[in-house]
Design an enzyme around this catalytic site. Sequence first.
Site, PDB file in Angstrom:
ATOM      1  N   ASN B   7      -5.413  -2.989  -4.285  1.00  0.00           N
ATOM      2  CA  ASN B   7      -6.341  -4.084  -4.000  1.00  0.00           C
ATOM      3  C   ASN B   7      -6.261  -5.094  -5.145  1.00  0.00           C
ATOM      4  O   ASN B   7      -6.402  -4.721  -6.318  1.00  0.00           O
ATOM      5  CB  ASN B   7      -7.775  -3.536  -3.902  1.00  0.00           C
ATOM      6  CG  ASN B   7      -7.964  -2.629  -2.696  1.00  0.00           C
ATOM      7  OD1 ASN B   7      -8.331  -3.084  -1.633  1.00  0.00           O
ATOM      8  ND2 ASN B   7      -7.659  -1.340  -2.845  1.00  0.00           N
TER       9      ASN B   7
ATOM     10  N   MET C   1     -10.341  -5.647 -11.375  1.00  0.00           N
ATOM     11  CA  MET C   1      -9.166  -5.925 -10.533  1.00  0.00           C
ATOM     12  C   MET C   1      -7.921  -5.669 -11.361  1.00  0.00           C
ATOM     13  O   MET C   1      -7.892  -5.992 -12.512  1.00  0.00           O
ATOM     14  CB  MET C   1      -9.211  -7.418 -10.172  1.00  0.00           C
ATOM     15  CG  MET C   1      -8.308  -7.866  -9.072  1.00  0.00           C
ATOM     16  SD  MET C   1      -6.557  -8.124  -9.353  1.00  0.00           S
ATOM     17  CE  MET C   1      -6.513  -9.403 -10.570  1.00  0.00           C
ATOM     18  N   PRO C   2      -6.899  -5.096 -10.867  1.00  0.00           N
ATOM     19  CA  PRO C   2      -6.682  -4.503  -9.559  1.00  0.00           C
ATOM     20  C   PRO C   2      -7.170  -3.068  -9.476  1.00  0.00           C
ATOM     21  O   PRO C   2      -7.420  -2.441 -10.495  1.00  0.00           O
ATOM     22  CB  PRO C   2      -5.169  -4.549  -9.412  1.00  0.00           C
ATOM     23  CG  PRO C   2      -4.690  -4.347 -10.832  1.00  0.00           C
ATOM     24  CD  PRO C   2      -5.690  -5.073 -11.696  1.00  0.00           C
ATOM     25  N   MET C   3      -7.288  -2.621  -8.252  1.00  0.00           N
ATOM     26  CA  MET C   3      -7.673  -1.230  -8.006  1.00  0.00           C
ATOM     27  C   MET C   3      -6.574  -0.589  -7.155  1.00  0.00           C
ATOM     28  O   MET C   3      -6.242  -1.098  -6.089  1.00  0.00           O
ATOM     29  CB  MET C   3      -9.030  -1.206  -7.319  1.00  0.00           C
ATOM     30  CG  MET C   3      -9.757   0.114  -7.437  1.00  0.00           C
ATOM     31  SD  MET C   3      -9.163   1.267  -6.196  1.00  0.00           S
ATOM     32  CE  MET C   3      -9.779   0.401  -4.747  1.00  0.00           C
ATOM     33  N   GLU C  39      -7.333  -0.087 -12.613  1.00  0.00           N
ATOM     34  CA  GLU C  39      -7.949   1.206 -12.307  1.00  0.00           C
ATOM     35  C   GLU C  39      -7.062   1.896 -11.260  1.00  0.00           C
ATOM     36  O   GLU C  39      -6.717   1.295 -10.240  1.00  0.00           O
ATOM     37  CB  GLU C  39      -9.367   0.975 -11.773  1.00  0.00           C
ATOM     38  CG  GLU C  39     -10.267   2.166 -11.881  1.00  0.00           C
ATOM     39  CD  GLU C  39     -11.730   1.823 -12.189  1.00  0.00           C
ATOM     40  OE1 GLU C  39     -12.048   0.630 -12.396  1.00  0.00           O
ATOM     41  OE2 GLU C  39     -12.538   2.755 -12.230  1.00  0.00           O
TER      42      GLU C  39
END
Lengths: 68, 68, 68, 68, 68, 68
Positions: B7, C1-3, C39
């Site tokens: 994401n 962000m990002p995940m 993450e």
Amino acid sequence: MPMVQINVWKGFEQEKVDYLIKNITKVFTEVDVPAEAVEILIYEVPKSHWGVGGESCSIKFKDIGPKE
Amino acid sequence: MPMVQINVWKGFEQEKVDYLIKNITKVFTEVDVPAEAVEILIYEVPKSHWGVGGESCSIKFKDIGPKE
Amino acid sequence: MPMVQINVWKGFEQEKVDYLIKNITKVFTEVDVPAEAVEILIYEVPKSHWGVGGESCSIKFKDIGPKE
Amino acid sequence: MPMVQINVWKGFEQEKVDYLIKNITKVFTEVDVPAEAVEILIYEVPKSHWGVGGESCSIKFKDIGPKE
Amino acid sequence: MPMVQINVWKGFEQEKVDYLIKNITKVFTEVDVPAEAVEILIYEVPKSHWGVGGESCSIKFKDIGPKE
Amino acid sequence: MPMVQINVWKGFEQEKVDYLIKNITKVFTEVDVPAEAVEILIYEVPKSHWGVGGESCSIKFKDIGPKE
């Protein structure tokens, strides 16, 4: 329960989406899960944002499926 | 196997998407996973729909990353 | 962000998990994303619960990867 | 493509898992998706960790499905 | 609708799980979503499989949260 | 930690998105999770791509929620 999340290439036709919802729910009923309990979410992901083998599908599979 | 879902904020440039697909696949090959087995899906989420510390990123990080 | 969410077969060695975390984060820094923002969650899915081509991987790929 | 993620209550029998993998893949072939392209991941989530209407399923549906 | 998926560190106490299910559902009702429509799934991910800033949480946050 | 992913019907108002981010984060702080650690991603899924009981929500719930 159950909760189903399906990722398909962007451009997947709506009638196919409807077909999946109807018939995947039916498969669950065949293993004794009530239809009303089945929740199905379908995400369209652009081929440009779907990588296989290190390459985006808009390159690797440019002649297959929806055009971008 | 493996299947990777990433994401990022909406507006993430395509060349960065391509870079991630290529080089994250390479990292997997370095732990003996064949490149062809690596599937990577990248979702763009608007900063307005991404919360950190109780606030959306379009407010908290309005000066960082893509403008909305 | 990002995940990032990564699904691998159950039995994936911890040192490979650590290698992925370290080096996938590095790939993100190479496209100007700060390491601290990255993450990564890694889920181990049993081969018996991972289907490819209509068959579970514990059958289809019984001689590859972790034994079940 | 496609990539399917299914969440079911922990304790879902393996023969039902196999049935889902086989027959959900079949549904995709009926909308012209090759079986080999279909990847299905099934996650077992404890009823204690699955909430509906503000209550965990281990309370709300204690008499239905697998015991915990 | 809505469907909520929550990832927490493995070892998150059950009473906290119950608290989240109850009170996150309440938040949805405060924006006119009926409680019965709210489905919440909670996944426990080991700190060893959760990376932040290129390091697993079992190292980076070894003194915080559940021990592994 | 924690990482929350929320799926809602497409058309969910931004002020409700903001309300969810603020107040779900608050719920986590009530179980001793620091607000800054809470990451919430919200995905809008069209009712046409959200199936319940074998039917898409754009048919089953055409008079409820956002119009499509």
